[in-house]
Design a protein around this motif. Structure first.
Motif, short mmCIF file in Angstrom:
data_model
loop_
_atom_site.label_atom_id
_atom_site.label_comp_id
_atom_site.label_asym_id
_atom_site.label_seq_id
_atom_site.Cartn_x
_atom_site.Cartn_y
_atom_site.Cartn_z
N VAL A 193 0.88 -1.16 0.00
CA VAL A 193 0.00 0.00 0.00
C VAL A 193 0.92 1.22 0.00
O VAL A 193 1.70 1.41 0.93
N THR A 194 0.84 2.00 -1.08
CA THR A 194 1.73 3.14 -1.27
C THR A 194 0.90 4.41 -1.40
O THR A 194 -0.10 4.42 -2.13
N ASP A 195 1.31 5.46 -0.71
CA ASP A 195 0.61 6.74 -0.85
C ASP A 195 1.60 7.83 -1.22
O ASP A 195 2.80 7.68 -1.04
N ASP A 196 1.06 8.91 -1.77
CA ASP A 196 1.89 10.06 -2.15
C ASP A 196 1.70 11.22 -1.17
O ASP A 196 1.79 12.38 -1.53
N GLY A 197 1.45 10.86 0.08
CA GLY A 197 1.16 11.87 1.10
C GLY A 197 2.40 12.52 1.69
O GLY A 197 3.49 12.48 1.10
N VAL A 198 2.22 13.07 2.87
CA VAL A 198 3.26 13.88 3.50
C VAL A 198 4.43 13.07 4.06
O VAL A 198 5.48 13.63 4.39
N GLY A 199 4.28 11.75 4.15
CA GLY A 199 5.35 10.94 4.71
C GLY A 199 5.43 11.15 6.21
O GLY A 199 4.62 11.85 6.81
N MET A 200 6.44 10.53 6.83
CA MET A 200 6.59 10.61 8.27
C MET A 200 7.84 11.41 8.61
O MET A 200 8.91 11.15 8.08
N GLU A 201 7.66 12.38 9.50
CA GLU A 201 8.78 13.21 9.93
C GLU A 201 9.76 12.40 10.77
O GLU A 201 10.96 12.58 10.69
N GLN A 202 9.20 11.55 11.63
CA GLN A 202 10.05 10.73 12.48
C GLN A 202 10.17 9.34 11.86
O GLN A 202 9.48 9.02 10.92
N SER A 203 11.03 8.53 12.42
CA SER A 203 11.22 7.19 11.86
C SER A 203 9.93 6.39 12.00
O SER A 203 9.22 6.51 13.00
N PRO A 204 9.62 5.57 10.99
CA PRO A 204 8.43 4.72 11.09
C PRO A 204 8.46 3.82 12.32
O PRO A 204 7.43 3.53 12.90
N GLU A 205 9.66 3.40 12.75
CA GLU A 205 9.76 2.55 13.94
C GLU A 205 9.26 3.29 15.17
O GLU A 205 8.58 2.73 16.02
N LEU A 206 9.59 4.57 15.30
CA LEU A 206 9.12 5.37 16.42
C LEU A 206 7.61 5.53 16.33
O LEU A 206 6.90 5.40 17.33
N SER A 207 7.10 5.78 15.14
CA SER A 207 5.65 5.90 14.95
C SER A 207 4.95 4.60 15.34
O SER A 207 3.87 4.61 15.91
N ALA A 208 5.58 3.47 15.02
CA ALA A 208 4.98 2.17 15.35
C ALA A 208 4.81 2.02 16.86
O ALA A 208 3.82 1.49 17.34
N ARG A 209 5.78 2.52 17.61
CA ARG A 209 5.69 2.43 19.07
C ARG A 209 4.64 3.39 19.63
O ARG A 209 4.17 3.21 20.74
N GLN A 210 4.30 4.42 18.86
CA GLN A 210 3.33 5.41 19.33
C GLN A 210 1.91 5.11 18.87
O GLN A 210 1.02 5.93 19.04
N GLY A 211 1.71 3.97 18.24
CA GLY A 211 0.36 3.64 17.80
C GLY A 211 0.27 3.62 16.29
O GLY A 211 1.04 2.94 15.64
N PHE A 212 -0.67 4.36 15.74
CA PHE A 212 -0.91 4.44 14.30
C PHE A 212 -1.28 3.08 13.69
O PHE A 212 -1.28 2.93 12.49
N GLY A 213 -1.55 2.06 14.52
CA GLY A 213 -1.93 0.76 13.97
C GLY A 213 -0.77 0.00 13.35
O GLY A 213 -0.95 -1.09 12.83
N LEU A 214 0.43 0.58 13.39
CA LEU A 214 1.57 -0.06 12.72
C LEU A 214 1.97 -1.35 13.42
O LEU A 214 2.26 -2.35 12.78
N ALA A 215 1.96 -1.32 14.76
CA ALA A 215 2.33 -2.52 15.50
C ALA A 215 1.34 -3.66 15.23
O ALA A 215 1.75 -4.81 15.06
#
Length: 117
Positions: A61-83
């Protein structure tokens, strides 16, 4: 349509050979990735692809959005459904990955062995 998101899917002709419950988990991962993109990335387009490569299935699943300012790994620990996406992929024998660059979008993918039907 102003503010709308165009979503495309490629790969509908692939026979996965997966158990129905494994296909269901891939669907849930794709749903979560699309939902995240629309909620957080402000994309114009979201692309869902299912491809085969050397006996592997790859859902991306690929998007052309704003991307992530912080590392995706950090975002995964903060939620966002990534984990939960990672856990779903792992539970069905898949390898989950996320790649993102600020201003350049995000790609969530699951690579897993294709099993003979």
């Amino acid at each position: 349509m102003p503010g709308g998101v165009t979503c495309t899917f490629e790969g509908g002709g692939i026979t996965t050979g997966l158990k129905p419950e494994h296909e269901h988990e891939l669907l849930r991962i794709a749903q979560e990735a699309v939902s995240n993109a629309v909620r957080h990335a402000r994309p114009h387009t979201v692309s869902i692809t299912m491809t085969e490569e050397s006996g592997q299935l790859i859902l991306a699943v690929t998007d052309d959005g704003v991307g992530m300012e912080q590392s995706p790994e950090l975002s995964a620990r903060q939620g966002f459904g990534l984990a939960s996406m990672r856990q779903r992929a792992s539970a069905i024998g898949g390898d989950w990955q996320i790649e993102s660059k600020p201003g350049r979008g995000t790609r969530v993918s699951v690579r897993m062995p294709k099993r003979a039907a």
